[in-house]
Design an enzyme around this catalytic site. Sequence first.
Site, PDB file in Angstrom:
ATOM      1  N   ASP A  37     -27.109-135.149  18.158  1.00 45.92           N
ATOM      2  CA  ASP A  37     -27.438-137.442  18.243  1.00 45.92           C
ATOM      3  C   ASP A  37     -27.774-137.729  17.487  1.00 45.92           C
ATOM      4  O   ASP A  37     -26.922-139.228  17.979  1.00 45.92           O
ATOM      5  CB  ASP A  37     -29.300-136.698  19.258  1.00 45.92           C
ATOM      6  CG  ASP A  37     -29.711-136.590  20.454  1.00 45.92           C
ATOM      7  OD1 ASP A  37     -28.997-135.936  21.267  1.00 45.92           O
ATOM      8  OD2 ASP A  37     -30.505-136.490  21.278  1.00 45.92           O
ATOM      9  N   GLU A  39     -24.875-137.792  14.845  1.00 44.36           N
ATOM     10  CA  GLU A  39     -23.783-137.156  14.961  1.00 44.36           C
ATOM     11  C   GLU A  39     -22.729-138.491  16.583  1.00 44.36           C
ATOM     12  O   GLU A  39     -22.290-139.626  15.890  1.00 44.36           O
ATOM     13  CB  GLU A  39     -22.923-136.614  15.246  1.00 44.36           C
ATOM     14  CG  GLU A  39     -22.512-135.397  14.093  1.00 44.36           C
ATOM     15  CD  GLU A  39     -22.453-134.303  13.923  1.00 44.36           C
ATOM     16  OE1 GLU A  39     -21.169-133.376  13.417  1.00 44.36           O
ATOM     17  OE2 GLU A  39     -23.049-133.230  15.336  1.00 44.36           O
ATOM     18  N   ASP A  41     -24.934-141.223  18.003  1.00 46.00           N
ATOM     19  CA  ASP A  41     -25.266-142.322  16.773  1.00 46.00           C
ATOM     20  C   ASP A  41     -24.691-143.333  16.004  1.00 46.00           C
ATOM     21  O   ASP A  41     -24.221-144.938  16.117  1.00 46.00           O
ATOM     22  CB  ASP A  41     -26.833-142.464  17.143  1.00 46.00           C
ATOM     23  CG  ASP A  41     -28.304-142.446  18.134  1.00 46.00           C
ATOM     24  OD1 ASP A  41     -27.498-142.441  19.215  1.00 46.00           O
ATOM     25  OD2 ASP A  41     -28.937-141.629  17.301  1.00 46.00           O
ATOM     26  N   SER A  86     -25.334-145.175  57.165  1.00 45.79           N
ATOM     27  CA  SER A  86     -26.580-144.088  57.533  1.00 45.79           C
ATOM     28  C   SER A  86     -26.261-142.872  58.216  1.00 45.79           C
ATOM     29  O   SER A  86     -24.926-143.132  58.587  1.00 45.79           O
ATOM     30  CB  SER A  86     -28.118-144.717  58.060  1.00 45.79           C
ATOM     31  OG  SER A  86     -27.734-144.693  59.265  1.00 45.79           O
ATOM     32  N   GLU A 117     -24.866-130.455  50.763  1.00 40.64           N
ATOM     33  CA  GLU A 117     -25.326-130.503  49.498  1.00 40.64           C
ATOM     34  C   GLU A 117     -26.796-131.434  49.242  1.00 40.64           C
ATOM     35  O   GLU A 117     -27.263-131.373  50.771  1.00 40.64           O
ATOM     36  CB  GLU A 117     -24.851-132.094  49.307  1.00 40.64           C
ATOM     37  CG  GLU A 117     -23.179-132.093  49.004  1.00 40.64           C
ATOM     38  CD  GLU A 117     -22.261-133.320  49.044  1.00 40.64           C
ATOM     39  OE1 GLU A 117     -23.458-134.561  48.860  1.00 40.64           O
ATOM     40  OE2 GLU A 117     -21.527-133.357  48.523  1.00 40.64           O
ATOM     41  N   LYS A 119     -30.223-133.925  49.498  1.00 43.74           N
ATOM     42  CA  LYS A 119     -29.925-134.934  49.824  1.00 43.74           C
ATOM     43  C   LYS A 119     -31.104-135.905  48.366  1.00 43.74           C
ATOM     44  O   LYS A 119     -31.736-135.564  48.966  1.00 43.74           O
ATOM     45  CB  LYS A 119     -30.697-135.493  50.790  1.00 43.74           C
ATOM     46  CG  LYS A 119     -31.053-136.043  51.847  1.00 43.74           C
ATOM     47  CD  LYS A 119     -30.847-136.340  53.372  1.00 43.74           C
ATOM     48  CE  LYS A 119     -30.660-138.448  54.240  1.00 43.74           C
ATOM     49  NZ  LYS A 119     -31.234-138.849  53.203  1.00 43.74           N
ATOM     50  N   ASP A 121     -33.079-138.521  46.682  1.00 44.41           N
ATOM     51  CA  ASP A 121     -34.455-138.960  47.373  1.00 44.41           C
ATOM     52  C   ASP A 121     -33.898-140.453  46.484  1.00 44.41           C
ATOM     53  O   ASP A 121     -35.166-140.397  45.551  1.00 44.41           O
ATOM     54  CB  ASP A 121     -35.556-138.201  47.310  1.00 44.41           C
ATOM     55  CG  ASP A 121     -36.386-139.892  48.951  1.00 44.41           C
ATOM     56  OD1 ASP A 121     -35.380-140.365  49.116  1.00 44.41           O
ATOM     57  OD2 ASP A 121     -37.306-139.233  48.935  1.00 44.41           O
ATOM     58  N   ARG A 140     -27.170-150.472  48.749  1.00 44.31           N
ATOM     59  CA  ARG A 140     -26.612-150.271  50.410  1.00 44.31           C
ATOM     60  C   ARG A 140     -26.662-152.220  50.936  1.00 44.31           C
ATOM     61  O   ARG A 140     -26.315-151.857  51.896  1.00 44.31           O
ATOM     62  CB  ARG A 140     -27.186-149.664  50.823  1.00 44.31           C
ATOM     63  CG  ARG A 140     -26.716-149.015  51.717  1.00 44.31           C
ATOM     64  CD  ARG A 140     -27.501-147.653  52.747  1.00 44.31           C
ATOM     65  NE  ARG A 140     -26.796-147.234  53.604  1.00 44.31           N
ATOM     66  CZ  ARG A 140     -27.784-147.812  54.857  1.00 44.31           C
ATOM     67  NH1 ARG A 140     -28.416-148.432  54.869  1.00 44.31           N
ATOM     68  NH2 ARG A 140     -27.161-147.853  56.373  1.00 44.31           N
ATOM     69  N   GLU A 176     -26.270-141.684  44.626  1.00 43.79           N
ATOM     70  CA  GLU A 176     -27.376-142.245  44.751  1.00 43.79           C
ATOM     71  C   GLU A 176     -28.061-142.653  43.353  1.00 43.79           C
ATOM     72  O   GLU A 176     -27.513-140.879  42.593  1.00 43.79           O
ATOM     73  CB  GLU A 176     -27.936-141.190  45.234  1.00 43.79           C
ATOM     74  CG  GLU A 176     -29.756-141.028  45.663  1.00 43.79           C
ATOM     75  CD  GLU A 176     -29.012-141.496  46.937  1.00 43.79           C
ATOM     76  OE1 GLU A 176     -28.064-142.101  47.812  1.00 43.79           O
ATOM     77  OE2 GLU A 176     -30.392-141.840  48.430  1.00 43.79           O
ATOM     78  N   TYR A 228     -21.036-139.202  44.960  1.00 47.96           N
ATOM     79  CA  TYR A 228     -20.582-137.755  46.235  1.00 47.96           C
ATOM     80  C   TYR A 228     -19.865-138.092  47.350  1.00 47.96           C
ATOM     81  O   TYR A 228     -19.243-138.200  48.058  1.00 47.96           O
ATOM     82  CB  TYR A 228     -22.111-137.653  46.961  1.00 47.96           C
ATOM     83  CG  TYR A 228     -23.038-138.295  47.722  1.00 47.96           C
ATOM     84  CD1 TYR A 228     -22.352-139.064  48.054  1.00 47.96           C
ATOM     85  CD2 TYR A 228     -24.161-138.565  47.235  1.00 47.96           C
ATOM     86  CE1 TYR A 228     -23.381-140.260  48.820  1.00 47.96           C
ATOM     87  CE2 TYR A 228     -25.275-139.716  47.371  1.00 47.96           C
ATOM     88  CZ  TYR A 228     -24.751-140.231  48.456  1.00 47.96           C
ATOM     89  OH  TYR A 228     -25.727-141.474  48.574  1.00 47.96           O
ATOM     90  N   LYS A 316     -33.642-133.323  57.133  1.00 49.56           N
ATOM     91  CA  LYS A 316     -34.702-133.767  56.437  1.00 49.56           C
ATOM     92  C   LYS A 316     -35.667-132.674  56.314  1.00 49.56           C
ATOM     93  O   LYS A 316     -35.589-131.562  57.497  1.00 49.56           O
ATOM     94  CB  LYS A 316     -35.620-134.548  57.365  1.00 49.56           C
ATOM     95  CG  LYS A 316     -34.359-136.152  57.311  1.00 49.56           C
ATOM     96  CD  LYS A 316     -34.831-136.083  56.416  1.00 49.56           C
ATOM     97  CE  LYS A 316     -35.304-137.586  55.937  1.00 49.56           C
ATOM     98  NZ  LYS A 316     -35.564-139.089  56.010  1.00 49.56           N
ATOM     99  N   CYS A 410     -74.228-150.463  51.031  1.00 59.91           N
ATOM    100  CA  CYS A 410     -73.384-150.098  50.088  1.00 59.91           C
ATOM    101  C   CYS A 410     -73.791-149.153  49.061  1.00 59.91           C
ATOM    102  O   CYS A 410     -74.687-148.894  48.580  1.00 59.91           O
ATOM    103  CB  CYS A 410     -72.990-151.289  49.341  1.00 59.91           C
ATOM    104  SG  CYS A 410     -71.806-150.719  48.029  1.00 59.91           S
ATOM    105  N   CYS A 413     -74.362-150.614  45.385  1.00 56.52           N
ATOM    106  CA  CYS A 413     -74.643-151.721  45.282  1.00 56.52           C
ATOM    107  C   CYS A 413     -76.709-151.810  46.473  1.00 56.52           C
ATOM    108  O   CYS A 413     -77.568-152.717  46.302  1.00 56.52           O
ATOM    109  CB  CYS A 413     -74.582-152.746  45.197  1.00 56.52           C
ATOM    110  SG  CYS A 413     -74.399-154.192  46.955  1.00 56.52           S
ATOM    111  N   CYS A 428     -68.786-154.046  52.520  1.00 53.81           N
ATOM    112  CA  CYS A 428     -70.386-154.363  51.590  1.00 53.81           C
ATOM    113  C   CYS A 428     -70.194-156.002  51.475  1.00 53.81           C
ATOM    114  O   CYS A 428     -69.471-156.639  51.071  1.00 53.81           O
ATOM    115  CB  CYS A 428     -69.876-153.653  49.955  1.00 53.81           C
ATOM    116  SG  CYS A 428     -71.361-154.635  48.659  1.00 53.81           S
ATOM    117  N   CYS A 433     -71.795-156.910  43.942  1.00 57.10           N
ATOM    118  CA  CYS A 433     -71.447-155.368  44.037  1.00 57.10           C
ATOM    119  C   CYS A 433     -71.480-154.663  42.776  1.00 57.10           C
ATOM    120  O   CYS A 433     -69.873-154.998  42.494  1.00 57.10           O
ATOM    121  CB  CYS A 433     -71.002-154.884  45.712  1.00 57.10           C
ATOM    122  SG  CYS A 433     -70.982-153.166  45.237  1.00 57.10           S
TER     123      CYS A 433
END
Length: 672
Positions: A37, A39, A41, A86, A117, A119, A121, A140, A176, A228, A316, A410, A413, A428, A433
């Site tokens: 990291d 190097e 930077d 879709s 593949e 999916k 989310d 989209r 995605e 994808y 799904k 309640c 109270c 209530c 309260c």
Amino acid sequence: MSQQVPQSAKVRHEELCEIVAHHNRLYYVEARTEISDIEFDALLQEIQELEGHYPALISPDSPTQRVGGAPSTGFTTVSHRVPMLSIDNTYSPEELREFDTRIRKLLAGEAPRYIVELKLDGIAMALRYENGVFTQAITRGDGLQGDDVTANVRTIKAVPLRLAGKSPASLEVRGEVFMKNAELERLNRLREKAGEEPYRNPRNTTAGTLKLLDPQQVALRHLEIYLYDMLPEDGCAPATHVAVLKQLKAYGFPVNPHHETCTSIEEVIFVCNRWQTKRHELGYETDGMVIKIDAMDQRKTLGFTAKAPRWVIAYKFPAEVKQTRLNDIVVQVGKSGAITPVAELEPVSLAGTIVKRASLHNFDDLAKKDLRIGDTVEVQKAGEIIPQVLRHVPGKRPADALPYPIPAACPICHSPVQKDPDSVALRCLNLACPAQVKERLAHFASRKAMDIEGLGPAVVEQLVAKGLVHDPADLYALTQETLEGLERLGAKSAANLVEALDKSKSQPLNRLLFGLGIRHVGSRLADIVASYYGNIHALMAAPREELPHLEDVGEAVAESIHGFFQNPDNRDLVGRLHAAGVRMEMVQKVADGPQLLAGKTLVVTGKLNHFTRDEIHERIVALGGRPAGSVSKSTDYLIVGENAGSKQAKAESLGVPVLTEEAFKRMIGSLE
Ligand code: IVH
């Protein structure tokens, strides 16, 4: 002004950009590193120094340009070159077999090859490159048009700013954008420290992040991307999906490693079943699998239905259901008094997180499910997010379990409760309260409201318990001394809180209005009402009939707002907040700019090309005007975009001048 840049600087800059791009690709495409990291930077810093000396070297694809530009006021709508469709869903192996039968029939005996593949989310995104340089990112949207979120997507480190190797004149790739679970947890730890509500799930947080107006803020939340899909271009139209993925990687795009080729649907089902449990080990959310036909010529034969391509289907995952013990039922009182039963569960691991509590919504629902303390219950996550108690397992009920009684008073109270006439909520009725008071204060201090940092639940709890604060106005009487007297609040935190309280006094009216916690008034609605009225006194004096003219203000909302300000206690609260120095108006964005639209009411309708709704509303407010939602006699102008409907007819019948978007631009443009 052009600047002379020595050839050596140019060469070194170009070389450094290539090296940085190379290491980025290694990291994001191949998930490995060749340098530390530090190097890495150092390389970035050298680029930065060169660009500091020779600003002419700065180009949009320089790695220093990920987080650039001032916050914007909104997003432009852009049309997709090819619609982002879709895909159809299936929920069982049986439906997958039906899909396979359909495919085989349409392919007339030719054997399909499937690619399976994950999916992901997240949020679907299209990225465009011109001559190998990243130029645009579009959400989209509705599939035909999306938002231009280029500045935000540019901050995602995995998005190459320039393509590797030989690049086509123009390229569009799709994938995605998402957030890893660990990143959500990191953000939530920060939010918890600041006394803010945690984000619910990575997907919504990703969507919210992409909608932020300030790319600097976006860069602070680390988003990821997997590509994808690639639109075919002249000279680059791979014959299979596997070849597309390979080409994407060659360009330097991250591609999800988990994709498999299957030659039978039973194999596909096997892969889907395997991921159903294994997916919780991924560290990011998936809501199913996507099954695609590999060969492009077969895709062409299969074609599209009106809604989706025939060559792809989503499978799904069913929501995971687990059994656990209902240890207790506790009751919560919300800021407007709503009393909600909550299930305390024996902790159970469900869809990747440990679930301990679940809202039981209301007492009607609780009675219908007949849940009793000690029951064994089935829980699942609705949409993979919010835990739900589905039912009790009848055979496992302890003999002495009793039905849970509907509270007559309640629980906090002990004052009487009442069922809402318009809903199932039990309320209530005591505004004083302590539970309600605490919730209202927490809401007032929350980020989208007055944003009072350091006023978390623990502090609110003590302030209310000690009787120091009864309503938001009391907060402004708190002193350093009083606050230091609270448990676990040192001198430094007390001083910070006093400062945060003071700072919150200058929040604009929309935040105050939201913070007051008026029923049905969320933050968007508060924005609309506040920008229309400009100050709280105008709003308080507004006749009840006027409110439904505003965008999105229906009768119930109008009643709620009007009723709130009719109540003498609330008027008194506003008076005391005012006396404490809290701002009661919108901030004039262009205080000394030309107030061309001063006192004018404008309504906008139809689809605009040059502004988003928020942009045009902001512009109107900046010029002293008032945006409104519906046309009436008092409307001064109606601005019409494409497909303006009934509002235009109404304006014409009332003699309200109608402006096209161009005419409006000319009208304000002459002064800009
Ligand atoms: S392919 C025309 N592949 O799922 C087919 N989509 O429910 C284009 N998604 O809008 C989509 N992972 O946002 C495809 N591996 C994947 C995906 C994927 C997630 C999303 C995508 C799409 C939605 C459809």
